[in-house]
Design a protein around this motif. Sequence first.
Motif, mmCIF file in Angstrom:
data_model
loop_
_atom_site.group_PDB
_atom_site.id
_atom_site.type_symbol
_atom_site.label_atom_id
_atom_site.label_comp_id
_atom_site.label_asym_id
_atom_site.label_seq_id
_atom_site.Cartn_x
_atom_site.Cartn_y
_atom_site.Cartn_z
ATOM 1 N N ALA A 183 0.824 -1.213 0.000
ATOM 2 C CA ALA A 183 0.000 0.000 0.000
ATOM 3 C C ALA A 183 0.857 1.260 0.000
ATOM 4 O O ALA A 183 0.374 2.333 -0.391
ATOM 5 C CB ALA A 183 -0.951 -0.004 1.191
ATOM 6 N N ALA A 184 2.112 1.139 0.411
ATOM 7 C CA ALA A 184 3.009 2.290 0.405
ATOM 8 C C ALA A 184 3.338 2.746 -1.013
ATOM 9 O O ALA A 184 3.855 3.848 -1.203
ATOM 10 C CB ALA A 184 4.296 1.957 1.159
ATOM 11 N N THR A 185 3.022 1.917 -2.012
ATOM 12 C CA THR A 185 3.245 2.322 -3.406
ATOM 13 C C THR A 185 2.084 3.152 -3.948
ATOM 14 O O THR A 185 2.013 3.399 -5.148
ATOM 15 C CB THR A 185 3.461 1.101 -4.313
ATOM 16 O OG1 THR A 185 2.245 0.322 -4.355
ATOM 17 C CG2 THR A 185 4.602 0.228 -3.810
ATOM 18 N N VAL A 186 1.190 3.599 -3.078
ATOM 19 C CA VAL A 186 0.049 4.402 -3.536
ATOM 20 C C VAL A 186 0.505 5.682 -4.226
ATOM 21 O O VAL A 186 -0.160 6.186 -5.142
ATOM 22 C CB VAL A 186 -0.916 4.695 -2.360
ATOM 23 C CG1 VAL A 186 -0.274 5.634 -1.332
ATOM 24 C CG2 VAL A 186 -2.238 5.249 -2.866
ATOM 25 N N ASN A 187 1.654 6.208 -3.828
ATOM 26 C CA ASN A 187 2.183 7.389 -4.524
ATOM 27 C C ASN A 187 2.561 7.065 -5.966
ATOM 28 O O ASN A 187 2.442 7.915 -6.856
ATOM 29 C CB ASN A 187 3.396 7.950 -3.777
ATOM 30 C CG ASN A 187 3.008 8.738 -2.543
ATOM 31 O OD1 ASN A 187 1.995 9.435 -2.529
ATOM 32 N ND2 ASN A 187 3.794 8.626 -1.481
ATOM 33 N N SER A 188 3.030 5.838 -6.193
ATOM 34 C CA SER A 188 3.346 5.411 -7.555
ATOM 35 C C SER A 188 2.070 5.257 -8.380
ATOM 36 O O SER A 188 2.057 5.568 -9.575
ATOM 37 C CB SER A 188 4.128 4.093 -7.530
ATOM 38 O OG SER A 188 5.409 4.272 -6.968
ATOM 39 N N ILE A 189 0.999 4.760 -7.744
ATOM 40 C CA ILE A 189 -0.294 4.687 -8.417
ATOM 41 C C ILE A 189 -0.702 6.084 -8.884
ATOM 42 O O ILE A 189 -1.133 6.294 -10.022
ATOM 43 C CB ILE A 189 -1.371 4.112 -7.466
ATOM 44 C CG1 ILE A 189 -1.016 2.687 -7.023
ATOM 45 C CG2 ILE A 189 -2.756 4.176 -8.109
ATOM 46 C CD1 ILE A 189 -1.101 1.649 -8.074
#
Length: 219
Positions: A183-189
């Motif tokens: 979920a920490a990759t939400v910035n990449s999303i």
Amino acid sequence: MTTIIKHLSSDKYALALHTTTPELGLAISNFADYPQSQVWNLGRDVSSHIHQYLIEVIKPRTWADLEFIAVAKGPGGFTGTRIGVVTARTLAQQLKIPAFTVSTLAAVAWQEYKLQRNYQHPIIAVEMPAQRGQVFGAIYQPNPDNSGITALLPDAVFTPAAWQKTLTNWHNNQLILATSHLAATVNSILELAYLDWQQGKNPHWSEALPYYGQHPVDI
């Protein structure tokens, strides 16, 4: 070279959701300031609390300030993925804004690329555990002009043996194991959706579909 045809005005924002794991990730940005993002470990309570956290993240902005929404489409947990995509579709429909879907594995690859800029346009293989002893796998390469990421091998389900054979056919790839804190990759999303939006893409909410990869139960 990709042509950037749109820029977000400073009073407009984009929102991203990541719900494919027991964690909830939310991010919001106008891409002029540093993105605001947060992750909560909610377990099975994502559906009960997602709207509460969305309201908190939006403040002091309003829903009308959103230009588009993005969501992790999977692979991942069946229930969590469905909740995220349904929420994104509903918001986009009500607000009449585009809804972007981004692969969970693509977001992992993009984050890795952003963290390690010491190599040029790497080939990044992403592996993620799946049900029944299988694995999700995909191979990505960042675009030369930093305009996003291209799937050289789209997300698919493999047996471990078939995945290992696939990896041997792609030389000089960097293998990333996507096992936790996704979920920490939400910035990449958020960023990958923004790059597509800048290039003029405006997907209708009805096009936002989850990628499960596997049936949720044995048949």
